[in-house]
Design an enzyme around this catalytic site. Structure first.
Site, PDB file in Angstrom:
ATOM      1  N   VAL B 134       0.822  -1.218   0.000  1.00 38.69           N
ATOM      2  CA  VAL B 134       0.000   0.000   0.000  1.00 38.69           C
ATOM      3  C   VAL B 134       0.855   1.266   0.000  1.00 38.69           C
ATOM      4  O   VAL B 134       0.321   2.370  -0.005  1.00 38.69           O
ATOM      5  CB  VAL B 134      -0.962   0.081   1.213  1.00 38.69           C
ATOM      6  CG1 VAL B 134      -1.904  -1.100   1.239  1.00 38.69           C
ATOM      7  CG2 VAL B 134      -0.195   0.194   2.526  1.00 38.69           C
ATOM      8  N   GLU B 135       2.175   1.107   0.049  1.00 46.65           N
ATOM      9  CA  GLU B 135       3.034   2.298   0.044  1.00 46.65           C
ATOM     10  C   GLU B 135       3.842   2.347  -1.256  1.00 46.65           C
ATOM     11  O   GLU B 135       3.302   2.630  -2.298  1.00 46.65           O
ATOM     12  CB  GLU B 135       3.907   2.323   1.309  1.00 46.65           C
ATOM     13  CG  GLU B 135       3.031   2.370   2.578  1.00 46.65           C
ATOM     14  CD  GLU B 135       3.815   2.529   3.874  1.00 46.65           C
ATOM     15  OE1 GLU B 135       4.645   3.433   3.978  1.00 46.65           O
ATOM     16  OE2 GLU B 135       3.558   1.737   4.817  1.00 46.65           O
ATOM     17  N   MET B 136       5.115   1.959  -1.224  1.00 48.02           N
ATOM     18  CA  MET B 136       5.925   2.076  -2.431  1.00 48.02           C
ATOM     19  C   MET B 136       5.882   0.812  -3.299  1.00 48.02           C
ATOM     20  O   MET B 136       6.263   0.835  -4.469  1.00 48.02           O
ATOM     21  CB  MET B 136       7.358   2.464  -2.054  1.00 48.02           C
ATOM     22  CG  MET B 136       7.431   3.856  -1.408  1.00 48.02           C
ATOM     23  SD  MET B 136       9.014   4.223  -0.591  1.00 48.02           S
ATOM     24  CE  MET B 136      10.046   4.649  -1.995  1.00 48.02           C
TER      25      MET B 136
END
Lengths: 343, 343
Positions: B134-136
């Site tokens: 859900v981030e990088m």
């Protein structure tokens, strides 16, 4: 006698090279211009220190987008040649834009802004992405409300526009960004040093590359201070490239002028710092400079460039990389509870 | 006699204030510590100039995310107190993370990293977001491939890790980021000046606020150099706040320790620069410092703080804003055609 003869012979052997280097420089100076080392003046917008400092804050502030996570620098990243990683930019809600982000570096020297020149200058340009639904997706009213709710911005606008009663306007927001962007120039490329007379700036390959760039016809469109960026030309003037490079749905300047002859017409890409900016073209589908040059040969010159010529032209293009602007990350004004929330 | 009496009376009137200021300082110095003005040492990772410069590039490079548009600075923005606009961060594919981004500023002084302390230090922390879907949303292998394809990074890793045969590793990537982050400290807050003996750093309201902060019990959890960040405590020790502030699905440290007593336990928020970091709490749902203090009174102290006390505590909290790190935007290594493309 013998000595004089030797000297004459020596001169005779040297002269052609010297003459050709000088001719090359003279020819180049007739077509191109060096990037100045001072910030250029901007029409209807005095570039003051206060305006530049304010514009820098605005350029880096993601809270000016609806989501509050996208800033100008997100797509025009000053660490990577003034562009993003491409091919085309990702904006609000992870939507993909239709065209590659153009570089902000030296953009003050372009004839007009965007790939199709639809904004006449940077202050007009600055109003576009902040409102575009696929980019920052904000509104002028919400931008003004956001800025007005932060005392740090209230002060900065007062200083930048000292004679105005209500300095925080969408117009002034755009003017401050334009002022900052006018400082984003990249002087002192080896190409500039060559134009200005340096004997050591270019090696032989780069000189040959420049000669080819002019003689093959590249410089017919890519000329002036930005080695492009100053005129409009059909992409595929001789032969249209494939639809992956020139998508059929994007008719370029036709959307601006509604003139049939402007179909697939784009502003010639400014080539300053081009080596920093892969992937290439408005579609961002070409990942190497060699391939980009080859595509241009086919589509614009109607000539299959040899690998050797391509290599030499690329060697020349790499001399267009100038000093990148050194920018200190601004410390942004503190949000208050009256700043509109991200959406 | 009269004169001596007056003098004594004068001293008598002055002494209580002076004594109380000194007591306050002594009491505060028993509980808190100033931020040093030099970069602290980091365990198992010598902080060298070369490592810091490399770490700075990595911190700002969006090409280390799968999409190549998200960098560490996207969510830990150095221009806005080391956090993003909140409430929780937006990552790959516009997914929303479950918790507010914690600040990177002074994070080197925390007992451990993340809201639940699941990373023991910054080098362990740095490996998280780059891989989180859900981030990088990247992988260690792809990060190493990306870095290895850019000569600028190959050189920088060689300089930062001069004794290693293959300096570009995921471990070294994390170590360089940790070294840079260790420099992101904010010394010289007015609070530090007060601790160090300044008579002018605090006004009366701020002194009263500090006294309340200690006497009411806030400092039981928020103490030490970071005024927090050094221990774990249940959120809602007296009374659980509503689910909008403390979402039931996020049980905090319980997910790390699997111990029933760790349900809804979080690391006490470090309060350095807290005035720069609305919205508050791991859920990012409280947009003013006044409301955050009131919530803490209810949930942690079991006391409805008066508006006046809340105001005084907020006045004290604002003295925790230190000198923000001044960072020059790094010019990032040029991508080559071998760099993996964004996805």
């Amino acid at each position: 006698m013998k000595r004089i003869f030797s000297l004459a012979l020596g001169l005779g052997l040297m002269l052609p090279t010297m003459a050709s280097a000088d001719d090359l420089r003279a020819d180049a100076n007739a077509v191109f211009k060096p990037i100045p080392s001072v910030v250029p003046a901007v029409k209807d917008n005095a570039v003051t220190h206060e305006k530049v400092e304010l514009g820098k804050m605005l350029f880096f502030d993601p809270r000016l987008s609806r989501s509050q996570i996208i800033s100008c620098n997100s797509c025009h990243n000053l660490g990577t040649g003034g562009v993003d990683a491409g091919p085309t930019s990702i904006g609000h809600g992870w939507q993909k834009g239709p065209r590659r982000a153009p570089t902000v570096l030296n953009s003050v020297f372009n004839i007009a802004q965007f790939w199709d020149g639809r904004a006449e200058d940077l202050k007009a340009q600055a109003k576009g992405p902040v409102q575009a639904s696929v980019e920052m997706n904000n509104t002028p009213a919400n931008v003004v409300a956001t800025l007005s709710a932060m005392p740090g911005y209230v002060d900065a606008f007062k200083k930048a526009f000292p004679r105005e009663k209500e300095p925080i306007t969408f117009d002034n927001f755009a003017k401050a960004i334009e002022a900052f962007e006018a400082t984003l120039i990249t002087p002192a490329a080896r190409f500039d040093q060559f134009l200005e007379g340096s004997e050591t700036a270019f090696d032989e390959a780069e000189k040959k590359g420049l000669r080819l760039f002019m003689d093959k016809g590249c410089a017919a469109c890519h000329n002036g201070i930005n080695v492009g960026g100053n005129g409009y030309y059909p992409f595929g003037v001789i032969q249209k490239p494939g639809a992956e490079i020139l998508p059929l749905g994007d008719k370029g300047r036709f959307a601006v002028s509604k003139t049939a002859s402007d179909e697939y017409v784009f502003r010639a890409a400014p080539l300053r710092n081009v080596a920093l900016r892969a992937p290439y073209f408005h579609s961002g589908q070409v990942w190497s400079l060699e391939q980009a040059v080859a595509v241009m040969g086919d589509s614009q010159l109607g000539e299959k460039l040899t690998d050797e010529d391509t290599k030499l032209i690329v060697a020349f293009l790499k001399t267009l990389t100038g000093e990148q602007p050194r920018v200190e990350m601004p410390i942004l004004p503190v949000r208050t509870k009256d700043v509109p929330k991200p959406e």
